[in-house]
Design a protein around this motif. Structure first.
Motif, PDB file in Angstrom:
ATOM      1  N   SER A 119       0.836  -1.202   0.000  1.00 57.70           N
ATOM      2  CA  SER A 119       0.000   0.000   0.000  1.00 57.70           C
ATOM      3  C   SER A 119       0.868   1.248   0.000  1.00 57.70           C
ATOM      4  O   SER A 119       2.003   1.255   0.474  1.00 57.70           O
ATOM      5  CB  SER A 119      -0.926   0.004   1.219  1.00 57.70           C
ATOM      6  OG  SER A 119      -0.162  -0.029   2.419  1.00 57.70           O
ATOM      7  N   GLU A 120       0.323   2.299  -0.556  1.00 59.43           N
ATOM      8  CA  GLU A 120       1.049   3.558  -0.683  1.00 59.43           C
ATOM      9  C   GLU A 120       1.145   4.267   0.664  1.00 59.43           C
ATOM     10  O   GLU A 120       0.217   4.201   1.487  1.00 59.43           O
ATOM     11  CB  GLU A 120       0.351   4.458  -1.705  1.00 59.43           C
ATOM     12  CG  GLU A 120       1.098   5.728  -2.034  1.00 59.43           C
ATOM     13  CD  GLU A 120       0.371   6.545  -3.088  1.00 59.43           C
ATOM     14  OE1 GLU A 120       0.980   7.479  -3.635  1.00 59.43           O
ATOM     15  OE2 GLU A 120      -0.801   6.240  -3.360  1.00 59.43           O
ATOM     16  N   ASN A 121       2.264   4.925   0.880  1.00 63.31           N
ATOM     17  CA  ASN A 121       2.440   5.729   2.083  1.00 63.31           C
ATOM     18  C   ASN A 121       1.707   7.057   1.903  1.00 63.31           C
ATOM     19  O   ASN A 121       2.156   7.937   1.150  1.00 63.31           O
ATOM     20  CB  ASN A 121       3.936   5.962   2.340  1.00 63.31           C
ATOM     21  CG  ASN A 121       4.168   6.821   3.570  1.00 63.31           C
ATOM     22  OD1 ASN A 121       3.359   6.809   4.506  1.00 63.31           O
ATOM     23  ND2 ASN A 121       5.255   7.573   3.588  1.00 63.31           N
ATOM     24  N   LEU A 194       2.883   5.987  -6.471  1.00 60.17           N
ATOM     25  CA  LEU A 194       3.868   4.941  -6.749  1.00 60.17           C
ATOM     26  C   LEU A 194       3.811   3.893  -5.644  1.00 60.17           C
ATOM     27  O   LEU A 194       3.971   4.218  -4.460  1.00 60.17           O
ATOM     28  CB  LEU A 194       5.274   5.536  -6.838  1.00 60.17           C
ATOM     29  CG  LEU A 194       6.406   4.551  -7.169  1.00 60.17           C
ATOM     30  CD1 LEU A 194       6.210   3.949  -8.554  1.00 60.17           C
ATOM     31  CD2 LEU A 194       7.762   5.242  -7.078  1.00 60.17           C
ATOM     32  N   THR A 195       3.577   2.645  -6.030  1.00 64.04           N
ATOM     33  CA  THR A 195       3.578   1.523  -5.090  1.00 64.04           C
ATOM     34  C   THR A 195       4.571   0.477  -5.588  1.00 64.04           C
ATOM     35  O   THR A 195       5.094   0.558  -6.706  1.00 64.04           O
ATOM     36  CB  THR A 195       2.177   0.902  -4.955  1.00 64.04           C
ATOM     37  OG1 THR A 195       1.666   0.584  -6.264  1.00 64.04           O
ATOM     38  CG2 THR A 195       1.225   1.878  -4.283  1.00 64.04           C
ATOM     39  N   TYR A 196       4.784  -0.551  -4.750  1.00 60.29           N
ATOM     40  CA  TYR A 196       5.871  -1.484  -5.020  1.00 60.29           C
ATOM     41  C   TYR A 196       5.375  -2.918  -4.905  1.00 60.29           C
ATOM     42  O   TYR A 196       4.498  -3.228  -4.089  1.00 60.29           O
ATOM     43  CB  TYR A 196       7.024  -1.247  -4.035  1.00 60.29           C
ATOM     44  CG  TYR A 196       7.431   0.208  -3.965  1.00 60.29           C
ATOM     45  CD1 TYR A 196       8.125   0.805  -5.000  1.00 60.29           C
ATOM     46  CD2 TYR A 196       7.084   0.994  -2.856  1.00 60.29           C
ATOM     47  CE1 TYR A 196       8.483   2.143  -4.947  1.00 60.29           C
ATOM     48  CE2 TYR A 196       7.424   2.329  -2.790  1.00 60.29           C
ATOM     49  CZ  TYR A 196       8.131   2.905  -3.847  1.00 60.29           C
ATOM     50  OH  TYR A 196       8.468   4.233  -3.796  1.00 60.29           O
ATOM     51  N   PHE A 197       5.955  -3.788  -5.729  1.00 64.32           N
ATOM     52  CA  PHE A 197       5.598  -5.197  -5.706  1.00 64.32           C
ATOM     53  C   PHE A 197       6.149  -5.864  -4.447  1.00 64.32           C
ATOM     54  O   PHE A 197       7.224  -5.524  -3.953  1.00 64.32           O
ATOM     55  CB  PHE A 197       6.151  -5.912  -6.941  1.00 64.32           C
ATOM     56  CG  PHE A 197       5.379  -5.634  -8.201  1.00 64.32           C
ATOM     57  CD1 PHE A 197       4.044  -5.982  -8.299  1.00 64.32           C
ATOM     58  CD2 PHE A 197       5.983  -5.023  -9.287  1.00 64.32           C
ATOM     59  CE1 PHE A 197       3.320  -5.739  -9.454  1.00 64.32           C
ATOM     60  CE2 PHE A 197       5.284  -4.763 -10.443  1.00 64.32           C
ATOM     61  CZ  PHE A 197       3.950  -5.120 -10.532  1.00 64.32           C
ATOM     62  N   HIS A 198       5.375  -6.823  -3.972  1.00 60.33           N
ATOM     63  CA  HIS A 198       5.757  -7.614  -2.795  1.00 60.33           C
ATOM     64  C   HIS A 198       5.522  -9.075  -3.131  1.00 60.33           C
ATOM     65  O   HIS A 198       4.444  -9.466  -3.576  1.00 60.33           O
ATOM     66  CB  HIS A 198       4.927  -7.200  -1.579  1.00 60.33           C
ATOM     67  CG  HIS A 198       4.917  -8.206  -0.466  1.00 60.33           C
ATOM     68  ND1 HIS A 198       6.063  -8.772   0.045  1.00 60.33           N
ATOM     69  CD2 HIS A 198       3.885  -8.762   0.228  1.00 60.33           C
ATOM     70  CE1 HIS A 198       5.745  -9.624   1.005  1.00 60.33           C
ATOM     71  NE2 HIS A 198       4.432  -9.639   1.129  1.00 60.33           N
ATOM     72  N   MET A 232       1.394   3.827 -10.633  1.00 55.20           N
ATOM     73  CA  MET A 232       2.272   2.763 -11.103  1.00 55.20           C
ATOM     74  C   MET A 232       2.690   1.873  -9.946  1.00 55.20           C
ATOM     75  O   MET A 232       2.757   2.334  -8.791  1.00 55.20           O
ATOM     76  CB  MET A 232       3.522   3.343 -11.775  1.00 55.20           C
ATOM     77  CG  MET A 232       3.257   4.126 -13.049  1.00 55.20           C
ATOM     78  SD  MET A 232       4.784   4.757 -13.799  1.00 55.20           S
ATOM     79  CE  MET A 232       5.612   3.200 -14.203  1.00 55.20           C
ATOM     80  N   THR A 233       2.977   0.607 -10.278  1.00 53.52           N
ATOM     81  CA  THR A 233       3.549  -0.344  -9.334  1.00 53.52           C
ATOM     82  C   THR A 233       4.777  -0.953  -9.987  1.00 53.52           C
ATOM     83  O   THR A 233       4.695  -1.473 -11.107  1.00 53.52           O
ATOM     84  CB  THR A 233       2.543  -1.446  -8.971  1.00 53.52           C
ATOM     85  OG1 THR A 233       1.359  -0.851  -8.417  1.00 53.52           O
ATOM     86  CG2 THR A 233       3.135  -2.394  -7.949  1.00 53.52           C
ATOM     87  N   ILE A 450       9.898  12.765  -4.179  1.00 52.94           N
ATOM     88  CA  ILE A 450       8.574  12.846  -4.804  1.00 52.94           C
ATOM     89  C   ILE A 450       8.448  11.641  -5.725  1.00 52.94           C
ATOM     90  O   ILE A 450       9.440  10.975  -6.045  1.00 52.94           O
ATOM     91  CB  ILE A 450       8.371  14.169  -5.579  1.00 52.94           C
ATOM     92  CG1 ILE A 450       9.441  14.328  -6.659  1.00 52.94           C
ATOM     93  CG2 ILE A 450       8.386  15.350  -4.615  1.00 52.94           C
ATOM     94  CD1 ILE A 450       9.237  15.550  -7.544  1.00 52.94           C
ATOM     95  N   PRO A 451       7.244  11.292  -6.196  1.00 50.87           N
ATOM     96  CA  PRO A 451       7.081  10.048  -6.960  1.00 50.87           C
ATOM     97  C   PRO A 451       7.997   9.903  -8.167  1.00 50.87           C
ATOM     98  O   PRO A 451       8.544   8.818  -8.402  1.00 50.87           O
ATOM     99  CB  PRO A 451       5.599  10.091  -7.365  1.00 50.87           C
ATOM    100  CG  PRO A 451       4.935  10.844  -6.266  1.00 50.87           C
ATOM    101  CD  PRO A 451       5.929  11.897  -5.847  1.00 50.87           C
TER     102      PRO A 451
END
Length: 571
Positions: A119-121, A194-198, A232-233, A450-451
């Protein structure tokens, strides 16, 4: 006879023939019926005998088929395991080209993957704390001391000093620099979220380099990450968890993680892995910076042990201004590649920070952090700043220089450059202006979190994870791909300006080597003296002189020495 024969065939005696035939037929039918009854009895008996044997045969055949199928499965599994072992042994021996260009997918590509999204911060950063300290004075209330600043002419050549030098840089006073800090974050062009894969168990789906820490992004994932969208992720290291440093590889103690998640306007960060460098203490940082800008130094267990042995590390895990952050379970065997994790992924380790200054472990910061940010970010309306290389501007030249210096194995460097050439990388020329260089001096990075800048360093890290650890080779490819999609730029300032606010020291091995050389020169060991005296090399000896010549020469020598001594004192 002829008529009789004809009568027999066509005459009135046909009934006799028929009776005779009927008699014969009757006898034949009775014989057949008797024979048929006998055969039916024997056939039924044979059927009674054969049916159990047939059933037993069928049952045995089914069991045999099952056994054959089981043996076939066992043979298939054994053969498949042998092929896998052979592939594994061959893949370990393949060079970079064979591993990278081979399009055969691993078995893990056929297995289902559990890829999730962190999840995004969404935490809102508070207003800059430093502005409240100076009572939020308007920046226009200060005179601009750098309005008419111009570079002075270069100094005359000095043969005793070869190589790059620092050049003058105009910094505004610290209080004025803080007043120029933006009240809100800059706008991120194109990308807003912007999020990240886990992935708990990352699986390698392509035979390329990479790591479980980076998540093994495929070429399809890589190409999609350059397509800028509003949300985006992407892969960005730490794929085994959503809290970087918490059982993700590059593991950090919970107490340190809690400190790193606090809100800060500005941080300064560095790292030393493999005990490769000597910690340099910052200088000339003002009171506000010392109280509000934390200095974080990431170290591995080897470096921490060296700090403890040298009594530099105090009971709070501090060395001067540096707060030491111990990293366990480092993701790479190469210390230089481990250093790329905090260098390029500071926004993941510090999710609630506005600005960061990264310096390599061998550098000493000698200018206040607020002054650096004002000069290279805020004054330029930039969100990312890095110095360009002092000599080279072209990636192809940089690759050749890396090979000549043995910075990395030549095969891997060649294939990385060939890959970029196929993507359209060309030699640097004036046609790229206003881009001034394709090669950075990456030991200092000044960044607003920033993103778009976070995406840039994520993708830059992915290239370092996929290819060589020489980040200068991948910088321009990532930068140019993003600049082609959105209106964003990198402030590449002069390398001599970088040398104005950081002093570059030598790595630990060179420092120790130089120290040993000085000890040997100043205090030669008796063995060396004996060896030198007993050597058969010719020694220059003064010619023998008479008694008068000796006296006159000694007087002359004393006078000359006194004259030299007096002249050097005057100078």
């Amino acid at each position: 006879m002829t008529g009789w024969s004809l009568g027999l065939r066509t005459g009135n005696d046909g009934s006799l023939q028929q009776q005779t035939q009927n008699g014969v037929l009757h006898s034949q039918n009775s014989f057949i019926s008797r024979k048929g009854s006998k055969t039916s009895l024997s056939g039924s008996r044979e059927k009674e005998r054969c049916l159990p044997s047939i059933c037993r045969f069928l049952v045995r055949r089914q069991v045999g088929m099952l056994i054959l199928v089981a043996f076939a499965l066992l043979a298939f599994v054994a053969g498949f395991s042998m092929v896998n072992k052979d592939d594994a042994s061959r893949s370990s021996e393949l060079d970079f080209k064979e591993r990278f260009e081979n399009s055969t997918y691993h078995l893990s590509a056929l297995l289902p993957r559990k890829v999730m999204v962190c999840s995004e911060n969404n935490a809102q950063l508070p207003p800059p704390h430093a502005l409240a300290i100076i009572e939020a004075k308007d920046s226009t209330a200060f005179p601009d001391p750098c309005r008419n600043f111009a570079f002075p002419p270069p100094p005359p050549g000095d043969r005793r000093r070869i190589g790059p030098r620092p050049c003058p840089v105009c910094y505004v006073p610290v209080e004025q620099a803080i007043a120029r800090m933006p009240r809100v974050l800059s706008v991120s062009p194109g990308l807003q979220h912007l999020t990240y894969f886990h992935e708990q168990i990352p699986m390698k789906t392509e035979p390329h380099r990479g790591s479980a820490f980076g998540g093994y992004p495929s070429l399809v994932d890589r190409n999609a990450s350059f397509d800028i969208k509003e949300s985006m992720t992407v892969h960005c290291g730490f794929v085994k968890g959503c809290r970087p440093g918490d059982q993700t590889g590059f593991d950090i103690d919970a107490a340190d993680l809690k400190k790193m998640e606090q809100f800060h306007d500005v941080i300064v960060a560095s790292a030393i892995f493999g005990n490769y460098d000597v910690i340099q203490q910052p200088k000339n940082s003002g009171k506000i910076a010392r109280e509000n800008v934390p200095f974080y130094m990431f170290v591995d267990e080897e470096t921490e042990a060296s700090l403890k042995n040298s009594s530099l590390l105090d009971s709070r895990n501090w060395v001067g201004l540096w707060r030491i952050i111990l990293v366990r379970n480092v993701p790479y065997s190469d210390a230089r590649r481990n250093g790329k994790v905090p260098k390029l992924l500071l926004h993941r380790l510090f999710p609630n920070v506005r600005y960061s200054i990264w310096i390599d472990g061998k550098l000493q910061l000698v200018v206040d952090p607020y002054q650096i940010l004002e000069r290279f970010l805020w004054r330029q309306n930039a969100t990312f700043a890095i110095s360009r290389h002092y000599r080279r501007f072209d990636v192809f030249e940089e690759a050749e220089a890396n090979k000549a210096a043995g910075k990395y194995d030549n095969v891997s460097i060649d294939h990385q450059i060939d890959f970029y050439k196929k993507e359209g990388l060309t030699a640097y020329s004036e046609s790229k202006l206003p881009i001034t260089s394709d090669v950075p001096e990456g030991c200092v990075i000044i960044k607003e979190h920033i993103p778009i800048t976070n995406l840039f360093t994520c993708l830059w890290f992915n290239e370092v994870d996929r290819f060589t650890s020489r980040d200068q080779l991948s910088f321009s490819s990532v930068r140019d791909k993003l600049m082609a999609k959105v209106s964003w730029n990198v402030n590449m300032f002069l390398d001599c300006e970088r040398r104005n606010f950081v002093i570059q020291a030598y790595h630990r091995d060179l420092l120790e080597q130089r120290a040993n050389m000085q000890v040997v020169r100043s205090h030669p060991s008796p063995a060396l003296v004996r060896d030198s005296s007993s050597s058969k090399s010719p020694v220059r000896r003064p010619p023998k002189r008479g008694r008068g010549d000796r006296k006159s020469n000694s007087r002359r020598h004393r006078k000359t020495g006194a004259g030299n001594k007096g002249s050097s004192t005057i100078l």
